[in-house]
Design a protein around this motif. Structure first.
Motif, PDB file in Angstrom:
ATOM      1  N   SER A   1      -8.153 -13.057  -9.168  1.00 44.50           N
ATOM      2  CA  SER A   1      -9.398 -12.378  -8.819  1.00 44.50           C
ATOM      3  C   SER A   1      -9.588 -11.132  -9.695  1.00 44.50           C
ATOM      4  O   SER A   1      -8.623 -10.555 -10.194  1.00 44.50           O
ATOM      5  N   ALA A   2     -10.822 -10.738  -9.826  1.00 45.95           N
ATOM      6  CA  ALA A   2     -11.149  -9.599 -10.683  1.00 45.95           C
ATOM      7  C   ALA A   2     -10.670  -8.303 -10.041  1.00 45.95           C
ATOM      8  O   ALA A   2     -10.595  -8.205  -8.819  1.00 45.95           O
ATOM      9  N   PRO A   3     -10.329  -7.300 -10.845  1.00 48.22           N
ATOM     10  CA  PRO A   3      -9.907  -6.019 -10.279  1.00 48.22           C
ATOM     11  C   PRO A   3     -11.025  -5.418  -9.417  1.00 48.22           C
ATOM     12  O   PRO A   3     -12.192  -5.560  -9.743  1.00 48.22           O
ATOM     13  N   ASN A   4     -10.635  -4.766  -8.324  1.00 45.13           N
ATOM     14  CA  ASN A   4     -11.660  -4.103  -7.508  1.00 45.13           C
ATOM     15  C   ASN A   4     -11.885  -2.689  -8.035  1.00 45.13           C
ATOM     16  O   ASN A   4     -11.288  -2.292  -9.039  1.00 45.13           O
ATOM     17  N   SER A   5     -12.705  -1.917  -7.328  1.00 43.58           N
ATOM     18  CA  SER A   5     -13.108  -0.638  -7.920  1.00 43.58           C
ATOM     19  C   SER A   5     -11.934   0.327  -8.076  1.00 43.58           C
ATOM     20  O   SER A   5     -11.861   1.056  -9.061  1.00 43.58           O
ATOM     21  N   SER A   6     -10.969   0.329  -7.130  1.00 45.37           N
ATOM     22  CA  SER A   6      -9.858   1.271  -7.293  1.00 45.37           C
ATOM     23  C   SER A   6      -8.917   0.809  -8.410  1.00 45.37           C
ATOM     24  O   SER A   6      -8.367   1.636  -9.147  1.00 45.37           O
ATOM     25  N   GLU A   7      -8.759  -0.512  -8.550  1.00 42.36           N
ATOM     26  CA  GLU A   7      -7.947  -1.018  -9.666  1.00 42.36           C
ATOM     27  C   GLU A   7      -8.614  -0.732 -11.012  1.00 42.36           C
ATOM     28  O   GLU A   7      -7.949  -0.392 -11.990  1.00 42.36           O
ATOM     29  N   ARG A   8      -9.927  -0.871 -11.034  1.00 39.87           N
ATOM     30  CA  ARG A   8     -10.651  -0.551 -12.260  1.00 39.87           C
ATOM     31  C   ARG A   8     -10.472   0.922 -12.619  1.00 39.87           C
ATOM     32  O   ARG A   8     -10.215   1.268 -13.769  1.00 39.87           O
ATOM     33  N   LYS A   9     -10.579   1.753 -11.591  1.00 38.27           N
ATOM     34  CA  LYS A   9     -10.477   3.187 -11.841  1.00 38.27           C
ATOM     35  C   LYS A   9      -9.077   3.538 -12.361  1.00 38.27           C
ATOM     36  O   LYS A   9      -8.934   4.318 -13.305  1.00 38.27           O
ATOM     37  N   ALA A  10      -8.054   2.926 -11.749  1.00 35.59           N
ATOM     38  CA  ALA A  10      -6.676   3.181 -12.186  1.00 35.59           C
ATOM     39  C   ALA A  10      -6.518   2.790 -13.650  1.00 35.59           C
ATOM     40  O   ALA A  10      -5.895   3.506 -14.454  1.00 35.59           O
ATOM     41  N   CYS A  11      -7.099   1.645 -14.015  1.00 32.57           N
ATOM     42  CA  CYS A  11      -7.026   1.167 -15.400  1.00 32.57           C
ATOM     43  C   CYS A  11      -7.753   2.132 -16.329  1.00 32.57           C
ATOM     44  O   CYS A  11      -7.208   2.545 -17.360  1.00 32.57           O
ATOM     45  N   TRP A  12      -8.958   2.531 -15.968  1.00 35.81           N
ATOM     46  CA  TRP A  12      -9.735   3.430 -16.836  1.00 35.81           C
ATOM     47  C   TRP A  12      -9.033   4.772 -16.999  1.00 35.81           C
ATOM     48  O   TRP A  12      -9.012   5.340 -18.099  1.00 35.81           O
ATOM     49  N   ASP A  13      -8.448   5.275 -15.876  1.00 33.49           N
ATOM     50  CA  ASP A  13      -7.766   6.574 -15.948  1.00 33.49           C
ATOM     51  C   ASP A  13      -6.577   6.509 -16.906  1.00 33.49           C
ATOM     52  O   ASP A  13      -6.379   7.416 -17.723  1.00 33.49           O
ATOM     53  N   SER A  14      -5.787   5.430 -16.810  1.00 33.78           N
ATOM     54  CA  SER A  14      -4.621   5.368 -17.698  1.00 33.78           C
ATOM     55  C   SER A  14      -5.052   5.126 -19.146  1.00 33.78           C
ATOM     56  O   SER A  14      -4.410   5.587 -20.080  1.00 33.78           O
ATOM     57  N   ARG A  15      -6.171   4.415 -19.309  1.00 33.05           N
ATOM     58  CA  ARG A  15      -6.727   4.250 -20.655  1.00 33.05           C
ATOM     59  C   ARG A  15      -7.127   5.613 -21.231  1.00 33.05           C
ATOM     60  O   ARG A  15      -6.793   5.939 -22.380  1.00 33.05           O
TER      61      ARG A  15
END
Lengths: 258, 80
Positions: free
Chosen positions: B2-16
């Motif tokens: 399943s696609a990342p949800n909003s908190s997973e997306r945010k975690a990814c963007w923050d580490s990026r």
């Protein structure tokens, strides 16, 4: 009698003045003179004045009426030209029949009578789709704040029907505007819906874990209550710009039904 | 998957963003930012890691074009 005519004239002219290009200077003075002459005797000087007043009233009135007529004609012509241009673009004229995030079938017809902001994307999208959907959601929320505006329907159509099934969309919409409807269907149905808006979508190569990215058109479409494509907003359009533009379209659209 | 949800997306963007900042600060030397690279890769789907790496190249190229302008490659010295 003259007093009445003056008042009537004043009301009519006042109404006209607000939207006409001509502002005849003698009008305010004229009203004053009217009040002065009210109840006066019928001396020849007064009669002359009365005739002069009548003539200038009639002349000014017809000039204003003519001006207004030209103005309205021009507006009507502009609206017609815009409509014809939109029809010529023939974007989103077709129909679609897709499933929403609750599994209910929705067709293009269901959205007639409503303003729609439409975006095509996919749930595995790394950054652009969520950013655009966030922007779309806050624009709709901002428009919701204006009690004079009809509610705008946010709509998302997937370009990745293989992975974006009904449950995937149900999970995805939770992150955005509460009224957001997300639509999916068979690859053919989805492709058909996208083709009407000339949406380009192309899936990239698959990873070892089967993940892939879909390259696609990044545009938010504004669709009018009569199902016509009216405008589009690209990445560089801010939420404020979108809100402003949608408001203008809604305001001007009232004229289209006339 | 399943696609990342909003908190997973945010975690990814923050580490990026942390990784990109580190790379910016260290003249794009990957070895100086291994810790951030590891976090970036663990917080983002593999496909997104590839996508964001390409995106960084693109953004850098775009910034370069905007500041320095486009310099056409030098043609042959002797006209043939």
């Amino acid at each position: 009698m003259l007093g009445l005519r003056c008042i009537v004239g004043d009301v009519v002219c006042g109404g006209l003045l607000r939207r006409t290009c001509l502002r005849p200077p003698p009008l305010p003075q004229l009203t004053q003179r009217c009040f002065l002459s009210k109840g006066g005797s019928g001396s020849s000087a007064r009669l002359k004045l009365r005739t002069r007043l009548l003539v200038s009233l009639l002349f000014g009135g017809s000039l204003l009426a003519g001006c207004r007529f030209v103005y309205l004609e021009k507006q009507q012509r502009q609206r017609q030209i815009r409509l014809d241009q939109l029809r010529k673009v023939s974007l989103g004229q077709g129909t679609f029949s897709l499933l929403d995030q609750t599994g209910r079938r929705r067709t293009k017809r269901d959205f007639l009578g409503r303003w729609v902001l439409l975006y095509f994307g996919f749930t595995h999208c790394p950054d652009i789709c969520p950013e655009e959907l966030d922007k779309l959601s806050s624009a709709v929320s901002a428009l919701d704040q204006d009690p004079l505006l009809p509610p705008v329907q946010p709509l998302f159509i997937t370009v990745d029907p293989q992975r974006d099934d009904v449950p995937a969309l149900a999970r995805y919409v939770q992150d955005f505007h509460p009224r957001l409807l997300a639509l999916t269907g068979t690859p053919e149905e989805v492709q058909h819906a996208g083709r009407d808006y000339r949406v380009y979508a192309s899936a990239g190569p698959k990873d070892d874990d089967g993940d892939y990215i879909v390259d696609h058109t990044v545009l938010i479409y504004l669709v009018s209550p009569d199902g016509l494509f009216l405008d589009y907003y690209n990445r560089s359009k801010s939420e404020e710009k979108i809100v402003e533009s949608v408001k203008n379209h809604i305001r001007n659209h009232k004229g289209l039904d006339q | 998957m399943s696609a990342p949800n909003s908190s997973e997306r945010k975690a990814c963007w923050d580490s990026r963003d942390l990784l990109w900042k580190c790379l910016d600060d260290n003249g794009d030397k990957a070895e100086s930012c291994l810790k951030f690279q590891g976090e970036f890769e663990s917080n983002c789907p593999a496909q997104w890691v590839k996508y964001f790496s390409k995106r960084r190249d693109y953004l850098q190229y775009k910034a370069k074009m905007e500041t320095e302008g486009f310099k056409p490659a030098e043609g042959p010295k002797q006209p043939s």
